[in-house]
Design an enzyme around this catalytic site. Structure first.
Site, PDB file in Angstrom:
ATOM      1  N   ARG A  40     -10.918  27.920 -22.242  1.00 30.36           N
ATOM      2  CA  ARG A  40     -11.221  26.691 -20.273  1.00 30.36           C
ATOM      3  C   ARG A  40     -11.341  28.490 -19.703  1.00 30.36           C
ATOM      4  O   ARG A  40     -11.508  28.179 -18.773  1.00 30.36           O
ATOM      5  CB  ARG A  40      -9.482  25.818 -20.709  1.00 30.36           C
ATOM      6  N   HIS A  86     -19.298  19.822 -22.631  1.00 30.91           N
ATOM      7  CA  HIS A  86     -17.926  19.427 -22.223  1.00 30.91           C
ATOM      8  C   HIS A  86     -17.102  18.624 -21.612  1.00 30.91           C
ATOM      9  O   HIS A  86     -17.469  17.913 -21.351  1.00 30.91           O
ATOM     10  CB  HIS A  86     -18.095  20.536 -21.007  1.00 30.91           C
ATOM     11  N   TYR A 130     -23.943  12.277  -4.042  1.00 32.84           N
ATOM     12  CA  TYR A 130     -24.372  12.802  -2.499  1.00 32.84           C
ATOM     13  C   TYR A 130     -24.976  13.771  -2.851  1.00 32.84           C
ATOM     14  O   TYR A 130     -25.643  13.794  -1.849  1.00 32.84           O
ATOM     15  CB  TYR A 130     -23.095  12.313  -1.407  1.00 32.84           C
TER      16      TYR A 130
END
Length: 855
Positions: A40, A86, A130
């Site tokens: 990670r 993921h 968006y």
């Protein structure tokens, strides 16, 4: 049920293992830590990516969201990444995607974003629904040749799909874009660099494997941050590249526009929040930590950063700039070049980082070449079959026509013409149109190209130098395509930031009024005049205010200000605002932490205080009522911002004058009625700060002390006395015989209606200049040798021509060493003779009345 048959409880109990809880905790924590470290938080040295970055790019690659494709909704990309590769929160994935699109975070953004992806002000990106994104062209260089068996693949989290363990990475992305992350017990913070410089260093290492870090730094000058700014010094950069760790000072880019009284900031240190910066500067201005700023504006736009700091008219731009540097415009970037090498975290030097990348790239090119060689050999084998078929085209066509089906045709072709299985299958599928002469020429040309390529691939695989030449040429091609100019510059490290470093050292005239307005002006502002001149305006006083003191100081000297309450404060001369002759000055309350009703009575220039001081230096103070006190300057080394006690004053008494002495001087105390007493400094023992002192002179009723002079016969020739009506005289030091302290003294100068009271008494020598200032603000500078030498009991000559309602308020001496270093042009004013009070003319030699002399 038989007792020999195990029950379900027995089966469950058999699976239970007994272990120590600390062993289980330790192993579980190690597993968790390694999962965070390897899976990670840390980048791989080969492609410079953490798993989340790699998976986002691979998901975009698999979805066809390349740089040539149309933008895709960010939510779609996040969903594909989270669902397939993921298995973590969508917010973490989107934050990573957004950062890869931020030009102020990535030196070479890997994602081409469309929409609001955040700002340098710390504004968060718009919601993922968006915004839209696609891969940036340079990101495709990291994924190039991924489908040519260049890297190993591993199963995804649910074993449905496969994902690459690492990307081929055609350039050293770890150095180019940097990385930061916090793992368990370790962290990484790799700064970004210029692509062209990193590629040049990689090529250098290819050509010279024994190259040192210093050799590589000939190409990689240092980090190149996306926000530009400046790196202070190179030593920290060298240490970071050599050891993998270092602390680099990064300073904002700004310009001081003195003609416009403003400082304009155009570049910020990497990862500095601009909005927070402006807010913190404003807070410091409000709290008084930074002075001299009247307005602060953020005029930044899409073209770049522009923060304007408007300065007050009387502010010193260099001091404000230095305060901004100390608190806001300089940050430290802590380099920790930590990355995964073979799955293990390691701190790497610059050379080791590039060596591991080259090792990876050589493996990629080798595997790619092997993969391509196999493909080319297969193709050459097919083309060889086609060419042989064309040589026997009639027989081949006849064999196929006579065969019952394709399988029979392939078998007949293999037996008759010795074709391989693959060749026979290809020939059977050939169209008749491919048998034309033009097609034959094309096949022959293709076969020649394929065989040439096979030879080249065999050369690459057979020779390390040939393989390296491929890597080098590909790196140069990427440099030619994506290289740009360095954004971060280097500036020299001038050491710790201090005000003195940016303030020119010069002699200044400091003026203070009774209402505690204070300012400084360059001594060069005032030219020497002949005595008897009017002088020039030195300050603009408000109504009812009067000049209380004028003194000379170097801009880097320490000043000790003693108040009417016996407190002493310390400040540097340059902290006093520099203003023009016609300016009023700044209230001392803004410079010193004065209490209500507390006023500055005396100032001494004591630049030794706060430094290594000689124990034989003293501050000698005299009060209005004739008390004198001597205290070692060591007692004033650590002066708090709220001041410390300098002396104890009796009710109604006040400080008049302070001199710095060395223990070997004679003290001359002058009174306003023209009396003076000289005694050895040793007669006043050194005392503590809270002492009142001892009597220095026995005053007549109504008389009071006017000033103190420290006389050293080896350095001083005369005692200079000036009165309030502008008259003065010089008398030889020998005229003042040494007495015991607390005597009445002897007559120094006649006062009376013409001269008025004594203002000050000073010890002077050849070449000194007198700096006299009137209560109304006129300043006159003249050579002390223009003031006549006469005996003690005389009236003196005119020194300064005053207005009818004006009087001399204070004076100071410009030492000969300073005066000789300037150009002393004469100005208006000539030597004159003046009528005395009786209407008679007094010459420069003065009128002596021997009978008036009194000891």
């Amino acid at each position: 049920m038989s007792s020999d048959v195990p029950t379900s409880d027995d089966v469950s109990a058999a699976r239970i293992e007994t272990t120590r809880i600390e062993d289980e905790m330790e192993q579980s924590y190690i597993d968790y830590a390694m999962s965070v470290i390897a899976g990670r938080a840390l980048p791989d040295v080969r492609d410079g990516l953490k798993p989340v970055h790699r998976r986002i790019l691979y998901a975009m690659h698999e979805a066809g969201v390349s740089s040539n494709a149309s933008h895709r909704k960010s939510s779609s990309i996040v969903g594909d990444t989270m669902g397939d590769y993921h298995p973590h929160g969508d917010s973490a994935i989107y934050d990573t995607l957004a950062r890869m699109a931020q030009g102020f975070s990535m030196r070479y953004p890997l994602v081409d974003g469309q929409g609001n992806f955040g700002s340098v002000d710390g504004d968060p990106p718009a919601a993922m629904r968006y915004t839209e994104a696609r891969m940036a062209p340079i990101a495709e260089e990291l994924l190039a040749d991924l489908d040519r068996d260049t890297v190993d693949f591993q199963s995804n989290y649910d074993d449905r799909l496969e994902e690459p363990e690492v990307l081929p990475a055609a350039f050293p992305n770890l150095l180019v874009n940097g990385s930061s992350g916090i793992a368990v017990g370790m962290s990484t913070n790799v700064p970004p660099h210029n692509l062209g410089e990193v590629i040049d260093a990689t090529v250098e290492l290819i050509e010279n494997p024994d190259a040192t870090v210093e050799d590589l730094m000939e190409h990689v000058k240092g980090p190149d941050f996306p926000t530009g700014a400046n790196i202070v010094g190179r030593n920290a950069v060298h240490k970071a590249y050599k050891t993998g760790r270092g602390r680099i000072r990064v300073r904002a880019e700004f310009e001081v526009e003195e003609e416009n009284d403003r400082i304009v900031i155009t570049e910020l240190p990497y990862q500095q929040n601009k909005a927070r910066l402006v807010e913190r500067i404003a807070e410091d201005v409000t709290e008084g930590a930074i002075e001299g700023i009247r307005d602060l504006r953020d005029e930044s736009d899409r073209d770049g950063i522009r923060v304007v700091v408007e300065l007050k008219r009387d502010a010193m731009a260099e001091v404000v700039k230095n305060q901004l540097l100390e608190s806001h415009l300089e940050r430290t970037f802590g380099v920790i070049n930590l990355a995964l090498v073979d799955g293990q975290p390691r701190v790497l030097s610059l050379k080791e980082t590039l060596e591991h990348y080259l090792e990876h790239r050589r493996e990629v090119v080798r595997r790619r070449s092997e993969h391509e060689l196999e493909e080319r050999r297969d193709r050459a084998h097919i083309l060889e079959g086609r060419l042989r078929a064309l040589e026997h085209v009639d027989e081949v066509v006849e064999t196929i026509r006579e065969s019952a089906d394709r399988d029979v045709a392939k078998t007949q072709l293999r037996e008759t013409f010795d074709f391989s299985e693959a060749q026979a299958a290809h020939i059977v599928r050939m169209q008749l149109g491919s048998l034309t002469s033009m097609e034959t020429a094309e096949i022959e040309e293709e076969y020649a190209d394929v065989t040439d390529r096979i030879e080249r691939l065999e050369e690459i695989l057979a020779s390390q130098s040939e393989l390296d030449s491929v890597i080098e040429s590909e790196l140069q091609a990427i440099k030619a395509e994506y290289d740009d100019d360095r954004r971060t510059a280097f500036i020299e490290d001038s050491g710790s930031v201090a005000h003195e470093d940016l303030i020119p050292e010069e002699e200044c005239v400091v003026v203070m009024s009774e209402d505690d307005y204070i300012k400084r002006m360059s001594l060069e502002t005032f030219r020497a005049q002949n005595r008897g001149g009017k002088g020039i305006i030195g300050t603009d006083l408000k109504e009812g205010d009067r000049v209380s003191s004028v003194f000379l100081a170097n801009s880097h000297d320490y000043l000790l200000a003693i108040t009417n309450r016996g407190q002493i404060y310390q400040l540097k001369t340059y902290e006093i605002p520099e203003m023009s002759r016609t300016a009023r000055g700044k209230s001392a309350v803004n410079l010193l932490d004065l209490d209500d009703g507390e006023e500055i009575q005396a100032v001494v220039d004591c630049d030794r205080v706060g430094e290594d001081v000689d124990e034989e230096r003293y501050l000698t103070m005299v009060t209005r009522d004739g008390y004198v006190k001597r205290t070692s300057v060591e007692a004033f080394e650590n002066i708090r911002s709220t001041g410390i006690r300098a002396l104890r004053l009796e009710d109604g008494d006040e400080l008049v004058d302070v001199e710095e002495t060395d223990g070997d001087a004679d003290l001359v105390i002058g009174t306003v009625d023209g009396m003076a007493i000289r005694f050895d400094e040793d007669e006043v023992r050194a005392m503590g700060r809270s002492a009142r002192g001892v009597r220095g002179i026995d005053l007549e009723p109504g008389d009071r002390v006017a000033g103190l002079a420290a006389v050293d016969p080896s350095r001083h020739d005369w005692v200079l006395t000036v009165t309030e009506n502008g008259y003065g005289k010089r008398s030889d030091v020998s005229e003042y015989r040494v007495q015991s302290r607390n005597g009445k003294g002897l007559i120094d100068i006649k006062t009376g209606s013409r001269n008025g009271s004594v203002v000050s008494i000073e010890a002077v020598t050849h070449g000194d200049h007198l700096l006299a200032m009137s209560a109304a603000g006129q300043i006159m500078r003249t050579r002390v040798e223009d003031v006549s030498t006469v005996g003690r009991n005389t009236m003196g000559v005119i020194v300064m021509d005053l207005a009818a309602d004006d009087e001399v308020s204070c004076l100071d001496i410009v030492p000969a060493a300073i005066a000789e270093g300037e150009r002393g042009d004469d100005a208006a004013g000539t030597e004159t003779t003046e009528p005395d009070a009786a209407g008679t003319e007094t010459s420069e030699t003065g009128v002596t009345d021997p009978a008036a002399e009194d000891e």
